[in-house]
Design a protein around this motif. Structure first.
Motif, mmCIF file in Angstrom:
data_model
loop_
_atom_site.group_PDB
_atom_site.id
_atom_site.type_symbol
_atom_site.label_atom_id
_atom_site.label_comp_id
_atom_site.label_asym_id
_atom_site.label_seq_id
_atom_site.Cartn_x
_atom_site.Cartn_y
_atom_site.Cartn_z
ATOM 1 N N TYR A 181 1.424 -8.067 -13.737
ATOM 2 C CA TYR A 181 2.620 -8.595 -13.235
ATOM 3 C C TYR A 181 4.032 -8.110 -13.515
ATOM 4 O O TYR A 181 4.714 -7.954 -12.607
ATOM 5 C CB TYR A 181 2.475 -10.253 -13.717
ATOM 6 N N SER A 182 4.305 -8.115 -15.044
ATOM 7 C CA SER A 182 5.464 -7.621 -15.245
ATOM 8 C C SER A 182 5.809 -6.050 -14.871
ATOM 9 O O SER A 182 6.791 -5.782 -14.375
ATOM 10 C CB SER A 182 5.636 -7.803 -16.787
ATOM 11 N N CYS A 183 4.879 -5.173 -14.860
ATOM 12 C CA CYS A 183 4.970 -4.004 -14.209
ATOM 13 C C CYS A 183 5.287 -3.885 -12.645
ATOM 14 O O CYS A 183 6.263 -3.188 -12.211
ATOM 15 C CB CYS A 183 3.808 -3.083 -14.496
ATOM 16 N N VAL A 184 4.662 -4.806 -11.808
ATOM 17 C CA VAL A 184 4.821 -4.827 -10.660
ATOM 18 C C VAL A 184 6.219 -5.467 -10.134
ATOM 19 O O VAL A 184 6.997 -4.774 -9.337
ATOM 20 C CB VAL A 184 3.863 -5.508 -9.848
ATOM 21 N N ASP A 233 0.818 -1.253 -0.068
ATOM 22 C CA ASP A 233 -0.098 0.167 -0.101
ATOM 23 C C ASP A 233 0.875 1.125 -0.079
ATOM 24 O O ASP A 233 0.560 2.427 -0.435
ATOM 25 C CB ASP A 233 -1.110 0.122 1.179
ATOM 26 N N ALA A 234 2.108 1.204 0.439
ATOM 27 C CA ALA A 234 2.813 2.359 0.732
ATOM 28 C C ALA A 234 3.746 2.539 -0.749
ATOM 29 O O ALA A 234 4.581 3.417 -0.625
ATOM 30 C CB ALA A 234 3.862 2.194 1.845
ATOM 31 N N LEU A 235 3.594 1.503 -1.435
ATOM 32 C CA LEU A 235 4.664 1.346 -2.687
ATOM 33 C C LEU A 235 3.800 2.094 -3.922
ATOM 34 O O LEU A 235 2.694 1.806 -4.277
ATOM 35 C CB LEU A 235 5.110 -0.049 -2.931
ATOM 36 N N ASN A 236 4.582 2.886 -4.562
ATOM 37 C CA ASN A 236 3.893 3.407 -5.886
ATOM 38 C C ASN A 236 4.637 3.105 -7.009
ATOM 39 O O ASN A 236 5.694 2.762 -6.880
ATOM 40 C CB ASN A 236 3.982 5.220 -5.849
ATOM 41 N N LEU A 237 3.826 2.927 -8.269
ATOM 42 C CA LEU A 237 4.643 2.577 -9.273
ATOM 43 C C LEU A 237 5.860 3.610 -9.861
ATOM 44 O O LEU A 237 5.578 4.702 -9.380
ATOM 45 C CB LEU A 237 3.481 2.866 -10.722
ATOM 46 N N CYS A 238 6.781 3.078 -10.359
ATOM 47 C CA CYS A 238 8.092 3.973 -10.531
ATOM 48 C C CYS A 238 7.849 4.862 -11.910
ATOM 49 O O CYS A 238 7.880 4.370 -12.963
ATOM 50 C CB CYS A 238 9.220 3.055 -10.720
ATOM 51 N N ALA A 239 7.330 5.943 -11.537
ATOM 52 C CA ALA A 239 6.831 6.791 -12.746
ATOM 53 C C ALA A 239 8.010 7.162 -13.766
ATOM 54 O O ALA A 239 8.004 7.513 -15.114
ATOM 55 C CB ALA A 239 6.103 7.973 -12.445
ATOM 56 N N THR A 240 9.168 7.215 -12.985
ATOM 57 C CA THR A 240 10.499 7.585 -13.852
ATOM 58 C C THR A 240 10.852 6.356 -14.694
ATOM 59 O O THR A 240 11.839 6.687 -15.688
ATOM 60 C CB THR A 240 11.513 7.879 -12.801
ATOM 61 N N SER A 241 10.529 5.224 -14.464
ATOM 62 C CA SER A 241 10.931 3.871 -15.234
ATOM 63 C C SER A 241 9.914 3.752 -16.653
ATOM 64 O O SER A 241 8.828 3.482 -16.153
ATOM 65 C CB SER A 241 10.967 2.891 -14.341
ATOM 66 N N LYS A 242 10.518 4.112 -17.424
ATOM 67 C CA LYS A 242 9.641 3.836 -18.792
ATOM 68 C C LYS A 242 9.458 2.315 -19.100
ATOM 69 O O LYS A 242 8.398 1.823 -19.421
ATOM 70 C CB LYS A 242 10.237 4.489 -19.869
ATOM 71 N N GLU A 243 10.462 1.517 -18.583
ATOM 72 C CA GLU A 243 10.529 0.131 -18.884
ATOM 73 C C GLU A 243 9.294 -0.366 -17.988
ATOM 74 O O GLU A 243 8.382 -1.441 -18.380
ATOM 75 C CB GLU A 243 11.762 -0.435 -18.351
ATOM 76 N N SER A 244 9.051 -0.149 -16.688
ATOM 77 C CA SER A 244 7.930 -0.757 -15.950
ATOM 78 C C SER A 244 6.630 -0.424 -16.419
ATOM 79 O O SER A 244 5.768 -1.186 -16.255
ATOM 80 C CB SER A 244 8.088 -0.212 -14.332
ATOM 81 N N LEU A 245 6.619 0.741 -16.902
ATOM 82 C CA LEU A 245 5.209 1.192 -17.292
ATOM 83 C C LEU A 245 4.867 0.594 -18.735
ATOM 84 O O LEU A 245 3.635 0.708 -19.227
ATOM 85 C CB LEU A 245 4.937 2.739 -17.406
ATOM 86 N N SER A 246 5.980 0.318 -19.337
ATOM 87 C CA SER A 246 5.706 -0.234 -21.050
ATOM 88 C C SER A 246 5.004 -1.416 -20.955
ATOM 89 O O SER A 246 4.559 -1.908 -22.112
ATOM 90 C CB SER A 246 7.099 -0.323 -21.589
ATOM 91 N N PHE A 247 4.994 -2.156 -19.916
ATOM 92 C CA PHE A 247 4.613 -3.471 -20.127
ATOM 93 C C PHE A 247 2.787 -3.420 -20.117
ATOM 94 O O PHE A 247 2.194 -4.301 -20.424
ATOM 95 C CB PHE A 247 4.746 -4.274 -18.825
ATOM 96 N N LEU A 248 2.452 -2.374 -19.678
ATOM 97 C CA LEU A 248 0.965 -2.090 -19.600
ATOM 98 C C LEU A 248 0.469 -1.596 -21.063
ATOM 99 O O LEU A 248 -0.933 -1.868 -21.277
ATOM 100 C CB LEU A 248 0.572 -1.001 -18.526
ATOM 101 N N GLY A 249 1.418 -1.346 -21.809
ATOM 102 C CA GLY A 249 0.886 -0.900 -23.168
ATOM 103 C C GLY A 249 0.033 0.323 -23.231
ATOM 104 O O GLY A 249 0.368 1.211 -22.666
ATOM 105 N N ASP A 250 -0.970 0.173 -23.767
ATOM 106 C CA ASP A 250 -1.871 1.398 -24.046
ATOM 107 C C ASP A 250 -2.914 1.464 -22.836
ATOM 108 O O ASP A 250 -3.529 2.442 -22.805
ATOM 109 C CB ASP A 250 -2.935 1.188 -25.223
#
Length: 647
Positions: free
Chosen positions: A479-482, A436-453
């Motif tokens: 899963y890949s993004c997390v 709950d205290a962790l947020n997505l790494c907005a600075t990382s394009k790789e982690s968000l790229s797994f979500l696609g559109d």
């Protein structure tokens, strides 16, 4: 059978028995050849039985001839028969595990009309006092810091067949320790007298005399002759024998310890009495704890996270079978071992001290407890506040992912949506509150790229896990993004624990036409997003897999799955050559561990030990027999305790 075939059989038999024409045996055979060789109604079995009778008669005739010539000795034959009879009677009177059948039912037991329902139910009250005294269960699942600080008994010596070089080193160390112990006993009183000598010159002479006398005394006691080794260089003194050198080193080591002890006494005398007394008590307690180190047990049901330790996945290995066979269903016990403490120490050293990722590779023979060690490590890490992704069933993951699809985001990669959904559910159930205290790494394009559109509705990791656990179409991307976020963050250590790791290096079971048009070659696991982040130990690929910034990977092999021996040996060889991999070898049980495991079986009510009432654990012969039958291997010891205990 044809006559020619019978003649060939007789000829080979005659040659083997060296029958010559005109001999007694030949005359006997000629006189009854019609009955033996040319009876068309006889079977082959009857033929050989008659040949055996003819041979016996020939031997008897030979014995009669020797008696007539005076070569026989009836008294020797009678005395030999008497010895045989006495030996047979002595064997019949033997009692114990090797001489009695534990499954033998006496007539008295057979005549009793006792049914299964008449047997009383098992309760903890039937456990013997000796077993209760042996089994010590911790009040809670230890954290990694507590686990690495617990003093546990050392592992058993390595077997010569497993590693000859290591066994030779062990034998040398054991021999040195034995000589050191004996030398310490012999010189203890004399050293105390030397310590009280005030004059330094007289003290040095006494020490020199002690060295000369102890060598002769040890040589006489051990029965070792004085050996003068030859030397190739002339006019050079020959080196002393190894035994004499070991005695000298043992005495020198003992004198050094005495010297340190005297220095400590002198330093303590300069300090306050209270502080010195406290220090002596503390040192004495530590030494006592080290001297009496015994196995301890952990009960997972006593954990504050009992329902969350192994949510979704369950425990690994055959430890589940032991828990299911136990009469005490409210207990899930695991014995702590030295290898588990070593792994905890390695994790803490890399995460807290060196602040770099760790790699731990667990190996060992079949059934020794590799999966059990991983199960305890997962529980201990989760108790310590680590985020742990547990993959206990590698063989299922590598071939039973339901279906495989090409990744729409990363070209050339493939996804396993069903397994990804399962992992999202595991992380959400066990570590939902922590994330709950962790947020997505907005600075990382790789982690968000797994979500696609797909645009995440929230910036929290837990919301993404819920979305992936509910919708199988989005599970792989979530899963890949997390996983990418957990590997990049440094707030909480992230650990991936994988059992049956060698199954990932067997030939793949996933096929797709986008990888191979003819659908003949399997998709490598490095190209499947479910596995690719974690295949960093023993990988044959030239491209190294990036590690998490804080945390590490723990992997163990298995010998219970259909994996080619070449694949497992290649993985073990590559992992042992990697400098950043900490290899842990899970050994068989020591003699002390076998005794404590059997006592635990009685405490939780497994097999025939349920109503044993301490007969097995208090019988040294029975314990040694079970250790011999199982080879001190955990899985075999469980089988031996169930099927090889006296009724």
């Amino acid at each position: 059978m044809l006559i020619s075939e019978r003649r060939s059989l007789f000829g080979s038999w005659a040659r083997r028995n060296r029958i010559r024409p005109g001999s007694v045996a030949q005359e006997d055979i000629d006189s009854e050849s019609a009955d033996v060789l040319f009876d068309a109604e006889d079977e082959v079995e009857g033929y050989f039985s008659k040949m055996y009778e003819r041979n016996q008669r020939r031997n008897n005739n030979k014995d009669d001839d020797e008696d007539d010539e005076g070569y026989g000795d009836d008294e020797e034959n009678i005395s030999f028969s008497e010895k045989q009879y006495q030996m047979r009677q002595a064997l019949l009177q033997q009692r114990g595990r090797l001489w009695e059948d534990p499954m033998d039912i006496t007539e008295e037991d057979f005549s009793k009309s006792v049914w299964w329902d008449d047997i009383p139910d098992w309760t903890p009250d039937v456990v013997s006092l000796s077993s209760l005294e042996r089994v010590k269960v911790l009040d809670d699942v230890p954290t990694l810091s507590e686990l690495q600080a617990i003093r546990l008994p050392p592992p058993p010596p390595i077997l010569p067949s497993a590693d000859p070089k290591a066994y030779v080193q062990h034998r040398k160390h054991a021999e040195r320790h034995r000589i050191y112990t004996r030398v310490s006993e012999l010189v203890k009183d004399r050293v105390e007298e030397i310590v009280r000598i005030l004059d330094s010159h007289d003290k040095q002479n006494a020490v020199d005399e002690l060295f000369e006398s102890i060598e002769q005394q040890m040589r006489d006691e051990e029965g070792v002759l004085l050996v003068q080794r030859p030397t190739k260089v002339r006019r050079k003194r020959a080196p002393p024998a190894k035994f004499e050198m070991m005695v000298e080193y043992a005495l020198a080591e003992y004198l050094q310890e005495i010297n340190k002890r005297e220095e400590q006494k002198w330093n303590i005398a300069k300090k306050e009495q209270v502080a010195s007394t406290a220090k002596e008590e503390e040192v004495g307690t530590l030494v006592a704890e080290e001297a009496v180190a015994k196995p301890l047990f952990v009960d997972f049901t006593k954990s504050t996270k009992e329902d969350l330790l192994f949510a979704v996945t369950g425990a690994a290995g055959q430890i589940k079978e032991e828990w299911s066979l136990a009469a005490l269903k409210s207990s899930q016990r695991v014995m702590l071992r030295k290898c588990m403490s070593d792994m905890a120490k390695e994790i803490l050293e890399k995460v807290d001290v060196e602040q770099r990722p760790f790699k731990i590779f667990v190996q060992g023979r079949k059934g020794v407890g590799k999966s059990t060690a991983l199960t305890l490590l997962v529980a201990s890490a989760r108790e310590s506040g680590y985020i742990v992704l547990f993959l206990p069933d590698g063989d299922r993951y590598r071939k039973n992912g339901k279906y495989v699809e090409p990744c729409t985001v990363h070209k050339g990669m493939f996804i396993l949506p069903v397994l990804a959904k399962e992992m999202c559910q595991q992380l959400l159930d066990v570590h939902g509150d922590q994330m709950d205290a962790l947020n997505l790494c907005a600075t990382s394009k790789e982690s968000l790229s797994f979500l696609g559109d797909t645009v995440p509705t929230s910036n929290k990791v837990t919301d993404l896990l819920r979305q992936g656990a509910q919708d199988v179409k989005m599970s792989s991307g979530c899963y890949s993004c997390v996983v990418a976020t957990l590997m990049e963050q440094t707030a909480v250590p992230f650990v991936v624990v994988m059992d049956e790791y060698n199954t990932y290096y067997e030939k793949g079971e996933y096929f797709h036409e986008e990888y191979d048009n003819e659908v003949v070659n399997p998709i490598p696991l490095e190209k499947i997003s479910f596995f690719s982040p974690f295949l960093s130990i023993g990988s044959s690929s030239k491209n190294s897999t990036p590690m998490m910034k804080r945390g590490g990977i723990v992997a163990a092999i298995t010998h219970n799955r259909s994996v080619a021996k070449k694949a497992t040996e290649g993985l073990v060889h590559r992992a042992s050559k990697e400098t950043d991999v900490f290899v842990v070898d899970v050994p068989r049980y020591s003699k002390m561990e076998v005794e404590h495991v059997l006592a635990n079986y009685e405490c939780i009510g497994i097999g025939k030990l349920r109503f044993d009432n301490g007969e097995t654990i208090n019988n040294a012969q029975e314990v040694e027999f079970l250790r011999m039958m199982s080879g001190a291997v955990g899985a075999r010891l469980l089988d031996a305790a169930i099927w090889s205990i006296h009724s």
